[in-house]
Design an enzyme around this catalytic site. Sequence first.
Site, short mmCIF file in Angstrom:
data_model
loop_
_atom_site.label_atom_id
_atom_site.label_comp_id
_atom_site.label_asym_id
_atom_site.label_seq_id
_atom_site.Cartn_x
_atom_site.Cartn_y
_atom_site.Cartn_z
N LYS A 72 12.55 9.29 0.92
CA LYS A 72 12.26 10.03 -0.32
C LYS A 72 10.83 10.55 -0.21
O LYS A 72 9.88 9.85 -0.49
CB LYS A 72 12.39 9.08 -1.52
CG LYS A 72 12.92 9.71 -2.79
CD LYS A 72 12.06 10.78 -3.38
CE LYS A 72 10.88 10.27 -4.15
NZ LYS A 72 9.87 11.30 -4.42
N CYS A 124 -6.15 7.62 1.44
CA CYS A 124 -6.24 6.30 0.81
C CYS A 124 -7.47 5.54 1.29
O CYS A 124 -8.02 4.71 0.58
CB CYS A 124 -4.99 5.50 1.10
SG CYS A 124 -4.69 5.32 2.88
N GLU A 154 1.73 0.06 1.15
CA GLU A 154 0.39 0.57 1.45
C GLU A 154 -0.04 1.35 0.21
O GLU A 154 0.49 2.42 -0.06
CB GLU A 154 0.43 1.45 2.69
CG GLU A 154 0.86 0.67 3.93
CD GLU A 154 0.91 1.50 5.20
OE1 GLU A 154 0.69 2.72 5.15
OE2 GLU A 154 1.17 0.90 6.26
N GLU A 185 -9.64 4.23 -8.69
CA GLU A 185 -9.38 5.21 -7.63
C GLU A 185 -9.25 6.61 -8.24
O GLU A 185 -8.47 6.81 -9.16
CB GLU A 185 -8.09 4.86 -6.89
CG GLU A 185 -7.79 5.82 -5.75
CD GLU A 185 -6.43 5.59 -5.11
OE1 GLU A 185 -5.42 5.55 -5.83
OE2 GLU A 185 -6.38 5.45 -3.87
P1 NAD Z 1 2.76 8.03 -6.14
O1 NAD Z 1 2.81 6.56 -6.20
O2 NAD Z 1 2.68 8.80 -7.41
O3 NAD Z 1 4.06 8.59 -5.40
C1 NAD Z 1 4.43 8.15 -4.11
C2 NAD Z 1 5.92 8.32 -3.95
O4 NAD Z 1 6.59 7.43 -4.83
C3 NAD Z 1 6.44 9.71 -4.26
O5 NAD Z 1 7.46 10.03 -3.35
C4 NAD Z 1 6.98 9.53 -5.67
O6 NAD Z 1 7.99 10.46 -6.00
C5 NAD Z 1 7.55 8.14 -5.59
N1 NAD Z 1 7.69 7.44 -6.86
C6 NAD Z 1 6.94 7.57 -7.98
N2 NAD Z 1 7.36 6.71 -8.93
C7 NAD Z 1 8.40 6.01 -8.40
C8 NAD Z 1 9.25 4.98 -8.88
N3 NAD Z 1 9.12 4.47 -10.10
N4 NAD Z 1 10.22 4.50 -8.07
C9 NAD Z 1 10.35 4.98 -6.80
N5 NAD Z 1 9.59 5.96 -6.30
C10 NAD Z 1 8.61 6.47 -7.08
O7 NAD Z 1 1.57 8.38 -5.18
P2 NAD Z 1 1.01 9.83 -4.82
O8 NAD Z 1 0.32 10.37 -6.01
O9 NAD Z 1 2.09 10.62 -4.19
O10 NAD Z 1 -0.04 9.48 -3.66
C11 NAD Z 1 -1.38 9.12 -3.92
C12 NAD Z 1 -1.52 7.62 -3.91
O11 NAD Z 1 -1.05 7.10 -2.67
C13 NAD Z 1 -2.96 7.16 -4.00
O12 NAD Z 1 -3.03 6.06 -4.87
C14 NAD Z 1 -3.29 6.70 -2.59
O13 NAD Z 1 -4.30 5.76 -2.49
C15 NAD Z 1 -1.99 6.16 -2.15
N6 NAD Z 1 -1.91 6.12 -0.68
C16 NAD Z 1 -2.06 4.91 -0.03
C17 NAD Z 1 -2.01 4.85 1.35
C18 NAD Z 1 -2.20 3.56 2.10
O14 NAD Z 1 -1.92 3.54 3.31
N7 NAD Z 1 -2.64 2.49 1.48
C19 NAD Z 1 -1.79 6.01 2.08
C20 NAD Z 1 -1.65 7.21 1.39
C21 NAD Z 1 -1.70 7.25 0.00
C1 6OH Z 2 -3.88 7.14 3.68
O1 6OH Z 2 -3.98 8.14 3.04
C2 6OH Z 2 -3.90 7.13 5.10
C3 6OH Z 2 -3.04 6.38 5.79
C4 6OH Z 2 -3.05 6.45 7.20
C5 6OH Z 2 -2.17 5.81 7.99
O2 6OH Z 2 -1.16 5.10 7.53
C6 6OH Z 2 -2.28 5.89 9.43
O3 6OH Z 2 -1.40 5.34 10.08
O4 6OH Z 2 -3.22 6.50 9.96
#
Ligand code: NAD
Ligand code: 6OH
Length: 492
Positions: free
Chosen positions: A184, A294, A260, A396
């Site tokens: 997804k 992230c 993550e 964040e």
């Molecule tokens: P998000 O959580 O809004 O969405 C991520 C995914 O989850 C999307 O595909 C969304 O449609 C889906 N989703 C949303 N609500 C859901 C639910 N209730 N059930 C199932 N799926 C659902 O995140 P975003 O805005 O797309 O991305 C930004 C966030 O992602 C930031 O907080 C960032 O820190 C985090 N992030 C973390 C990492 C990491 O490796 N730790 C990497 C990249 C991004």
């Molecule tokens: C978050 O936005 C970045 C995540 C990066 C990785 O998961 C990676 O493998 O480099």
Amino acid sequence: MTGEQSRDVTRLPCWVGGREVTDGPSFDKISPVDGSLVATVTEAGQETVDAAVAAARRALDAGWATSPVGQRGALLRRIADRIDERFDDLVAAEMRDTGKPLSLVRELDVARAAMNFRSFADTIAAEGMDSYLTDLADGRKALNYAVSKPVGVVAVIVPWNLPLLLLTWKVAPALACGNAVVVKPSEETPSSATLLAEIMAEAGVPDGVYNVVHGFGPGSAGELITTHRGIDAVTFTGETSTGSAIMRAVAPRVRPVSFELGGKNPAVVFADTDLERTLDGLARSTFLNTGQVCLATERIYVERPIFDDVAAGLAERARKLRLGRPEDPATTTGPLISVGHRTKVRSYLDLAVAEGAEVLTGGGVPDLGADLDGGAWIEPTLWTGLDNTHRTVREEIFGPVAALIPFDDEEEAVRLANDTDYGLAAAVWTQNLERGHRVAQRMRVGMAWVNTWYLRDLRSPFGGTGLSGIGREGGRHSLHFYSEPTNVCIQL
Ligand code: NAD
Ligand code: 6OH
């Protein structure tokens, strides 16, 4: 690396059992560059999600789950080769959805997609079997060995900031271990996951092993897969609050999760650091991908004697960033992912000022001319005058922003850096390597860098602690999540 677009890229289907699905409602994907329509995307409802999970199960039962490891490794390499062949198409897809600069998409996002598959082909080939010779005091002896099996049908839910990189970071190990996936992608970035379905088919991945369901979270494809009885595990990258919702959704069926999540990552800069190198590193860790990483630095703690130099040097680098169209080679910085996300980031620009911040640079929406008016542009922004009690420093933001805060000694630096509910990444800048090791080890994070940031070895454990996640992925850490052992004990 020749492109060969075979499909109308403005109409994106779901992908189930090796076939396009276009039934049901659709939604529009809007460009963050100028507000134009990028694509119309088929949204998966219950029927499509059911079909995707069923197709995945059929593929497992038809022999994928028990296919020889060497065969899967070879297939992963063919996928990587095909990604290289369709490099330009993937770059175009990622650029259309995100507005990222061309060089970034080429050097990071799409390059890493191929690397992810090659890396897990290597990892799975090197994986040995756990075995123990048991020798009990009463004279009995036994041989224990553990057979690794795929978990089954894995739901892969990913965000929009590094769409293809993060998707393949999970799909590659899942397939290496013999799972089938229902993916997804974010509603903001549907293109590259759809193109990857074509690439999978071209590489010879059996139908049903890779399925794509498009849609949103609550009440849409995201919720439908996390609550589905046919899903055996969920791997998710995204916001902490979404991780929490997914955990609740899978709790009744006690399925494993790998999360993550978000971060509020610190950089700690000691006065003995190489200033120019550190400023380049901080500019990268704060502003890469318009701060939508992230791991990005949003808190910069600087030892007091060099505070003014760091603030001035970083502000100068921020002012040199060039915002513009992704295909323009002079562009260093794209827009935020959407006007909706910009509304959130702007609310923090206002909040910072209300909390008493001094704006060193940026602080608003740039004027880039009429043709970019409909885009999600924002100025790279730096603040001083805030401290750890302020919401701007605790929450964040996920934009090109950071607060600079002075410290007086190592103990204070460690205390301030660790004073957060998150725990994803940290960067320590010092020429004293002994201190570099010491401080990095004391960071309450999953990943600490010294004199660098976001330098990756794909075998190392990747993930966070606290609100930043559950579990680690990368190399054999991924194999642990995507496979399940059956232990066999034979009395000898
Ligand atoms: P998000 O959580 O809004 O969405 C991520 C995914 O989850 C999307 O595909 C969304 O449609 C889906 N989703 C949303 N609500 C859901 C639910 N209730 N059930 C199932 N799926 C659902 O995140 P975003 O805005 O797309 O991305 C930004 C966030 O992602 C930031 O907080 C960032 O820190 C985090 N992030 C973390 C990492 C990491 O490796 N730790 C990497 C990249 C991004
Ligand atoms: C978050 O936005 C970045 C995540 C990066 C990785 O998961 C990676 O493998 O480099």
